[in-house]
Design a protein around this motif. Sequence first.
Motif, mmCIF file in Angstrom:
data_model
loop_
_atom_site.group_PDB
_atom_site.id
_atom_site.type_symbol
_atom_site.label_atom_id
_atom_site.label_comp_id
_atom_site.label_asym_id
_atom_site.label_seq_id
_atom_site.Cartn_x
_atom_site.Cartn_y
_atom_site.Cartn_z
ATOM 1 N N PRO A 1 -22.036 -16.817 18.743
ATOM 2 C CA PRO A 1 -22.198 -17.074 17.313
ATOM 3 C C PRO A 1 -20.929 -17.629 16.681
ATOM 4 O O PRO A 1 -19.826 -17.252 17.061
ATOM 5 N N LEU A 2 -21.121 -18.508 15.732
ATOM 6 C CA LEU A 2 -19.972 -19.149 15.112
ATOM 7 C C LEU A 2 -19.314 -18.258 14.067
ATOM 8 O O LEU A 2 -18.096 -18.155 14.004
ATOM 9 N N ARG A 3 -20.104 -17.631 13.220
ATOM 10 C CA ARG A 3 -19.559 -16.771 12.175
ATOM 11 C C ARG A 3 -20.281 -15.428 12.223
ATOM 12 O O ARG A 3 -21.070 -15.097 11.341
ATOM 13 N N ALA B 1 -35.607 -24.572 10.894
ATOM 14 C CA ALA B 1 -35.420 -25.423 12.067
ATOM 15 C C ALA B 1 -34.429 -26.549 11.797
ATOM 16 O O ALA B 1 -33.684 -26.960 12.689
ATOM 17 N N LEU B 2 -34.401 -27.044 10.575
ATOM 18 C CA LEU B 2 -33.524 -28.166 10.228
ATOM 19 C C LEU B 2 -32.158 -27.717 9.744
ATOM 20 O O LEU B 2 -31.308 -28.567 9.454
ATOM 21 N N LEU B 3 -31.920 -26.418 9.676
ATOM 22 C CA LEU B 3 -30.712 -25.910 9.044
ATOM 23 C C LEU B 3 -29.447 -26.372 9.760
ATOM 24 O O LEU B 3 -28.459 -26.731 9.120
ATOM 25 N N GLY B 4 -29.467 -26.381 11.071
ATOM 26 C CA GLY B 4 -28.294 -26.803 11.829
ATOM 27 C C GLY B 4 -28.230 -28.289 12.077
ATOM 28 O O GLY B 4 -27.373 -28.728 12.852
ATOM 29 N N ASP B 5 -29.115 -29.071 11.433
ATOM 30 C CA ASP B 5 -29.167 -30.517 11.628
ATOM 31 C C ASP B 5 -29.315 -30.857 13.110
ATOM 32 O O ASP B 5 -28.481 -31.551 13.688
ATOM 33 N N PRO B 6 -30.380 -30.358 13.770
ATOM 34 C CA PRO B 6 -30.503 -30.547 15.220
ATOM 35 C C PRO B 6 -30.973 -31.948 15.569
ATOM 36 O O PRO B 6 -31.535 -32.673 14.733
ATOM 37 N N HIS B 7 -30.759 -32.313 16.816
ATOM 38 C CA HIS B 7 -31.246 -33.603 17.305
ATOM 39 C C HIS B 7 -32.711 -33.506 17.726
ATOM 40 O O HIS B 7 -33.488 -34.437 17.533
ATOM 41 N N THR B 8 -33.116 -32.373 18.299
ATOM 42 C CA THR B 8 -34.466 -32.200 18.832
ATOM 43 C C THR B 8 -35.201 -31.145 18.028
ATOM 44 O O THR B 8 -34.647 -30.085 17.728
ATOM 45 N N LEU B 9 -36.444 -31.427 17.697
ATOM 46 C CA LEU B 9 -37.310 -30.469 17.016
ATOM 47 C C LEU B 9 -38.469 -30.116 17.933
ATOM 48 O O LEU B 9 -39.162 -31.000 18.455
ATOM 49 N N CYS C 1 -27.400 -19.683 8.079
ATOM 50 C CA CYS C 1 -26.270 -20.610 7.960
ATOM 51 C C CYS C 1 -25.033 -20.033 8.642
ATOM 52 O O CYS C 1 -24.293 -20.751 9.327
ATOM 53 N N ALA C 2 -24.788 -18.742 8.442
ATOM 54 C CA ALA C 2 -23.650 -18.114 9.102
ATOM 55 C C ALA C 2 -23.826 -18.119 10.609
ATOM 56 O O ALA C 2 -22.863 -18.305 11.359
ATOM 57 N N ALA C 3 -25.059 -17.940 11.081
ATOM 58 C CA ALA C 3 -25.299 -17.971 12.518
ATOM 59 C C ALA C 3 -25.122 -19.372 13.086
ATOM 60 O O ALA C 3 -24.639 -19.542 14.202
ATOM 61 N N ALA C 4 -25.515 -20.388 12.324
ATOM 62 C CA ALA C 4 -25.410 -21.768 12.803
ATOM 63 C C ALA C 4 -24.044 -22.379 12.552
ATOM 64 O O ALA C 4 -23.774 -23.486 13.022
ATOM 65 N N GLY C 5 -23.199 -21.700 11.806
ATOM 66 C CA GLY C 5 -21.867 -22.225 11.551
ATOM 67 C C GLY C 5 -21.839 -23.358 10.550
ATOM 68 O O GLY C 5 -20.964 -24.229 10.622
ATOM 69 N N VAL C 6 -22.790 -23.384 9.624
ATOM 70 C CA VAL C 6 -22.820 -24.415 8.592
ATOM 71 C C VAL C 6 -22.534 -23.755 7.244
ATOM 72 O O VAL C 6 -22.721 -22.545 7.083
ATOM 73 N N PRO C 7 -22.088 -24.511 6.260
ATOM 74 C CA PRO C 7 -21.796 -23.916 4.949
ATOM 75 C C PRO C 7 -23.031 -23.279 4.332
ATOM 76 O O PRO C 7 -24.169 -23.708 4.552
#
Length: 614
Positions: free
Chosen positions: A361-363, A142-150, A99-105
Amino acid sequence: MLQAIGLTSTPRRDRPPAVEDLTFEARPGTVTALLGPAGAGKTTALRLMLQLEPGRGITYFRGRPLHRVAHPAREIGVLLGDVPGHPSRTLRGQLRMLCAAAGVPGARADDMLQVVGLTGVHDQRIGTLPLGMDRRLGLASALLGDPHTLLLDEPAAGLSVRESAWLYDILRTHADEGGTVLYTTTDPKDAARNADRVVTLVGGRLAADQDATDFARTRLRPRVAVRTPHAARLAAVLTQESRAARRPVEVVAEGGNRLSVYGSDCASVGESAFRNGVLIHQLADETGDTRPSAQPPAPAPPAADASTAATPASDPPASAASPAPNTAAAESSPADRKAPQAQSAPALRTSRSHRTPRRSPLRPLRYEIRRLLGVPSTPLVAVGVLLVSVTLAVLLARSGRTALPALLAGWPGISPLPPAALGAGLLGAFSFGEEYRYPALTTGRGTVPRRLGLLLAKLAVSAAVGAVLAVLVVLADLEALRFVYGGDLIPVPPNWPTLCANWLGLVVGCAWAGLLGAGVFRAAAAGVAAVLAVPVVFAPPLQRVLAGVPRRTVSGLPARLREFASVEWSSAADRWVMGALRVVGQPVGVALALTLTVLLCAYVLTGRHSRARW
């Protein structure tokens, strides 16, 4: 939309390329299956799309190549093989780190654990996960960052029928929300059942790009599904009659009381059974149907277990076969039914309209802290350093011939470095060593992003850990000496600021040497070797060189610095500056500074040609 254009892998050892001139599309709102036998180049194609494999061609993700995607973790969700992560890390710790790598809570980790049905086992270690749970964790990552493409490589391989149905329901929901799904499979029945479009590879080349309905009609052989308590007898009868009539009929036992008859029809099979008095429970034509209409959709299954993984029934000897009916309810094991239920797939819906692409990286600082504290090696190394240092300090003080600074550091003369410096170097080496051994930032081994933010975060955290370890060692050794020998034998030296600067500089420098050494040579052992090379290899020749050079004093340097910078500071600051200069001027300090400079330059230069991104 995903557009793969001219993908061609680099051939190896005079062999043809695994993928050659592959061009196809995967449209949003659809599930696309990349079908082919083992060795057809499916995994290589995915790695070429992600720039993890050398080769030619380009892949566009919604009109942008990968190197122009601002933050790939929020655009592309990837699952290639097992979940990359340290085996001692917990499921929740792994997702919170990502989550820290993807910048999501960080709360997104708990949401994903609930979605994939792993809430009750969030404290379990990754290394102890069975196959089903490992795939669930991989899908959550894979879904952690809410991606458009899987992009998923064999996501249902080895899973039970019920687990597979749940997984494809998740993928279907993602596609229904406008996302793009591309997965690989070796089973044509799987592709016809779960995909909207099937791209077939043969020998690394595109063989067909079809709608799932056309694929089932043209590439899956029609068959007659038969259920009878006398399956062996009916198979023998049908084989005997087909030979007598010289008809190309093939009978395949699917296990239990089920037969698949190829090259015949329901009328002929029913008449043969009637003539020979064989009881029939089911008789139906099948031509690669994607999902039997009489079977309700499988509910969201529980967490998988290794004992529940079932291997699909073997295909007939022909090049392709039609799918078996959905038997999720019948084939689920008691362990499946007892496990906690997963949340339904619609819980994946999140808003994609408020995304702000940013450079990764975001965080990085939060990521590095969670990476460091999420594994048991960090406290184990710290505790081991304290115990060894205290023991050495007590033993060295017994002779009474060891100087006080060496006593407080637990540094015997025969050791190249004190335990605290070795421990800090080891923890620093783990910073990059674990990234290469258990890659979590990227999907391919050895591809760690060479980003300035990540490097600065690792340097800051390793310096903080080294400083804390240095202080703890001195305090522990001091208290141990006072307890064993009394406090009167431990006076405070007058040059304690210089000693403190020496001590902190040595420990932090060793931590950085281990970190940069592991980052350059991609192994934690290389980082430890870089730490040991400072006192063993570089310091002795520097000491001999400096011994023959006339020394000049720099006592007036702080005043000249004050005058140059037009800044006033106290005399205490002058003493600290002089102490730092004395540290750097010592042979070990010079060797450590040169080692860090060389490693930093090597790290930057080796990262210039790196194409790894995350």
